[in-house]
Write an enzyme that holds these catalytic residues in place. Structure first.
Site, PDB file in Angstrom:
ATOM      1  CB  CYS A 107       1.410   1.211 -16.278  1.00  0.00           C
ATOM      2  SG  CYS A 107       2.074   2.525 -16.908  1.00  0.00           S
ATOM      3  CG  ASP A 306      -6.437   1.205 -15.926  1.00  0.00           C
ATOM      4  OD1 ASP A 306      -5.151   0.973 -15.915  1.00  0.00           O
ATOM      5  OD2 ASP A 306      -6.947   1.952 -15.548  1.00  0.00           O
ATOM      6  CG  HIS A 308      -2.702   2.586 -14.213  1.00  0.00           C
ATOM      7  ND1 HIS A 308      -3.023   2.295 -15.473  1.00  0.00           N
ATOM      8  CD2 HIS A 308      -1.350   3.166 -14.268  1.00  0.00           C
ATOM      9  CE1 HIS A 308      -1.951   2.712 -16.252  1.00  0.00           C
ATOM     10  NE2 HIS A 308      -1.020   3.274 -15.514  1.00  0.00           N
TER      11      HIS A 308
END
Length: 427
Positions: A107, A306, A308
């Site tokens: 990430c 994001d 993820h």
């Protein structure tokens, strides 16, 4: 007896235009409600203006025939035009690790890639560029996406494979988490890889700009607030043999540690203010242990992309402008409180022209003056005296300079090797 087989032919589903508009309108309303509450009224729309990477979106309560605010539509298009880079799976194995996905550990790299992608968008297309699906995308757009293709090839110079390879000296390894500082130094090393004195940038370089990582040794002090040294930047961005006055575009990265466990509240106003800078590239950082790319701020909330989400590997090439690149863009605006950000983060700024850098220095200096003695970073005219002081502190013995060491030849690696102090001091 053999059972008969049936072949089902897939057909493209035709959707009437009015249905498409209705679906788009509903999606926009949901996105709108995420930021301003379930109702678009003066009472519910209590949120303030949104600052998104240097651009202010002044939200208004007026709506069009579809029930959507035009000002919100402008913000939405701006947000969705940012390049979104997430976990991928199914790409070529990373070195000898046999890893074909970065899910669960990549990430921070993906957050850094998004910040770099924004720098490339500003460089090639300009901050005002928007990804409008009704228009053909420029070739430069696909060239930018190709930089981040999940492949060890030179065409994908900013891929997770190449970043891990160059970042080995800074602790980068497949399957391991890393911090913003290590990634900043990795990007700096990548940018230096093919820069030669007096050499013009080629058509396809690792980065078509120089990278400056602000350090924390001003006035001879290790650690503390990082210092943006004007003379270092000027010597890096100008003085080429072919054209000494020409300015080379600049990417500035400022890694910070703003507290032990959470951000010290005294830094929150300054952190919020950086999104108002026209040079802003946002922040790579985010939630503790889960890095994100923070692109904007509204009141006491930050807006972020994001990484993820696991998506399938996709090959992008400027030679194929028909490829579906929608997986590199996101319509979901996520928020979190500004004071909940992980204190370990990195700011990014892009200066296309010399005037952009001068303006950034003025803004950063004003921000430091308003910090009540606790700036996130500072601006200095020159740092040579600081280096001399640091050399003196590290190498002098009994008040005398060692005869076998020339201070002018001391580089950063020698300073780091000689220093027994930590690189970072908690601000």
């Amino acid at each position: 007896m053999q059972q008969p087989t049936f072949k089902v032919e897939a057909r493209k589903l035709w959707i009437p235009i009015y249905v498409k508009k209705l679906l788009y309108s509903c999606s926009m309303r949901r996105l709108q409600e995420r930021l301003l509450g379930p109702r678009w009224t003066s009472a519910a729309a209590s949120g303030g203006d949104i600052w998104l990477l240097g651009i202010c979106h002044k939200l208004s309560n007026s709506v069009d025939d579809s029930g959507i605010s035009p000002s919100f539509s402008e913000f939405s298009l701006d947000f969705e035009s940012r390049i979104w880079i997430t976990y991928r799976q199914g790409f070529e194995a990373i070195e000898s690790s046999k890893l074909t996905t970065d899910a669960g550990w990549g990430c921070m790299i993906r957050s850094g890639q998004m910040l770099l992608a924004q720098a490339l968008v500003c460089h090639h297309l300009g901050r005002a560029w928007r990804r409008k699906v009704s228009q053909p995308f420029p070739r430069e757009y696909f060239e930018i996406l190709e930089y981040f293709g999940d492949s060890p090839t030179k065409e994908c110079s900013l891929s997770i494979h190449n970043l891990l390879d160059v970042g080995k000296p800074f602790g980068l390894a497949p399957g391991a988490w890393l911090g913003p500082y290590a990634l900043c130094r990795t990007v700096e090393s990548l940018a230096k890889a093919d820069i030669r004195p007096g050499q013009k940038f080629e058509q396809k370089q690792v980065l078509p700009m120089v990278v400056y990582v602000a350090g924390g040794d001003a006035e001879g002090e290790r650690g503390g607030a990082p210092v943006l040294c004007k003379d270092d930047v000027m010597s890096t961005c100008t003085g080429r043999e072919d054209d000494p006055e020409e300015w080379t575009p600049l990417l500035i990265l400022i890694p910070l540690v703003l507290g032990p466990d959470k951000i010290n509240p005294r830094y929150l106003p300054a952190l919020r203010a950086t999104f108002c800078f026209p040079q802003s590239l946002g922040i790579m950082g985010g939630k503790p242990g889960a890095s994100t790319y923070i692109v904007g701020v509204q009141d006491d909330q930050v807006l972020y992309l994001d990484p993820h989400e696991v998506q399938q590997y996709l090959k992008i090439s400027p030679a194929n402008t028909e490829v579906d690149s929608s997986s590199y863009h996101c319509s979901v605006v996520r928020r979190m409180p500004l004071n909940s950000i992980d204190p370990s983060l990195a700011l990014g700024f892009y200066c296309h022209k010399r005037e952009d850098f001068s303006d950034l220095c003025v803004r950063a200096s004003e921000l430091a003056e308003q910090s009540d003695g606790a700036p996130m970073f500072t601006v200095a005219e020159e740092c040579r005296r600081a280096k001399r002081n640091l050399c003196t502190n590290l190498f002098e013995e009994d008040g005398k300079w060692p005869s076998d060491i020339d201070c002018h030849s001391v580089d950063d690696s020698m300073l780091e090797a000689a220093s027994t102090e930590d690189e970072w001091q908690i601000l």
